[in-house]
Design a protein around this motif. Sequence first.
Motif, PDB file in Angstrom:
ATOM      1  N   VAL A  10       1.266   5.091  -4.330  1.00  0.00           N
ATOM      2  CA  VAL A  10       0.073   5.868  -4.645  1.00  0.00           C
ATOM      3  C   VAL A  10      -0.484   5.385  -5.978  1.00  0.00           C
ATOM      4  CG1 VAL A  10       1.385   7.722  -5.758  1.00  0.00           C
ATOM      5  CG2 VAL A  10      -0.888   8.180  -4.876  1.00  0.00           C
ATOM      6  N   ILE A  11      -1.790   5.310  -6.035  1.00  0.00           N
ATOM      7  CA  ILE A  11      -2.459   4.931  -7.280  1.00  0.00           C
ATOM      8  C   ILE A  11      -3.397   6.071  -7.630  1.00  0.00           C
ATOM      9  CG2 ILE A  11      -3.976   3.232  -8.387  1.00  0.00           C
ATOM     10  CD1 ILE A  11      -3.142   1.341  -6.008  1.00  0.00           C
ATOM     11  N   PHE A  12      -3.178   6.685  -8.784  1.00  0.00           N
ATOM     12  CA  PHE A  12      -4.128   7.702  -9.247  1.00  0.00           C
ATOM     13  C   PHE A  12      -5.236   6.990 -10.013  1.00  0.00           C
ATOM     14  CE2 PHE A  12      -0.354  10.296  -8.478  1.00  0.00           C
ATOM     15  CZ  PHE A  12      -0.920  11.329  -7.746  1.00  0.00           C
ATOM     16  N   LEU A  13      -6.481   7.302  -9.659  1.00  0.00           N
ATOM     17  CA  LEU A  13      -7.617   6.516 -10.174  1.00  0.00           C
ATOM     18  C   LEU A  13      -8.300   7.223 -11.347  1.00  0.00           C
ATOM     19  CD1 LEU A  13      -9.022   5.587  -6.669  1.00  0.00           C
ATOM     20  CD2 LEU A  13      -7.602   4.161  -8.135  1.00  0.00           C
TER      21      LEU A  13
END
Lengths: 124, 177
Positions: free
Chosen positions: B174-177
């Motif tokens: 997961v990549i939090f933007l």
Amino acid sequence: MRRKVLIVDDSETMRAMVSSTLGATGFEVIEASDGVQGLARLEEHPDVQLVVCDVNMPRMSGLEMLQAMKREPRHADLTVLMLTAQSAPELVARAKTAGAKAWLVKPFKADRLVQVVNALSVAV
Amino acid sequence: MHARLSELLERYVSRCGPELLLEHGAVLTRLEPQPEPSYTLAGIVGFVGDLSGTLLVGSNAELIGACHPLRNGGRPLTERMLLDWIAELANQLMGRLKARLSEHGLSIKFSAPISLAGDRMRHLAARGRTYRAAFEGPGGEVNIWFDAEIKDVIACPEAFFDDAKDATGSEGDVIFL
């Protein structure tokens, strides 16, 4: 009141998986099978708080839907999680520029999805 | 130069199928691909870019059902559900291949997947070279055809041919933007 989430994915299986996972954690879930239908669902359900959106879909992609949402003041502040089989940095960058809050790569475990949604829901 | 790129593609086509199916609970073992294997369900994705062509995943109801996320849901899986799932598997496999190739600087875009059901389906390569892999799993076989035409102008530095660093994939990341 239950939080409402819109799931946009052209795969019925993925929608069922996400729906079952988030439904079990207290979300009311509505579904759409592409970006065009997703935008229509947002009009029908102005109380949606979170959008979980695939990228690669027919008719209108997830990134196109995201851009259309952000152009519409009523939807511009919605929290969006992109959920996709793709992980190319340029796509992630485009999603960030367009206003998505997180990017989760398929396949994923149910608890991972819940973790991400809970983290995002703090900000909803 | 393209011979070495072909070796790389061969390697990824062979690895990515079992890696992906394992994520969905099916253990696959490699088989020698047969010229005309039998399959009754197919998932198809087209791609363009530095490589252009088509990915075809062919299998049967037993195996696709054995790795279906709703297999333990208490009701039988319909043909529609199996078709939807093999399309999604083709989509996820193409995503995995694209991620590997992007580690080498290759860029491709791919279509939304489609699926087909039939009794006597046969693969016929349209253009380019076909990279093949075949596997045995619970209830049957999975066959993969990756038909790819490689752009002539691709420049490949020596380091290009090293394996991608991220050999297990970034699924679930997961990549939090």
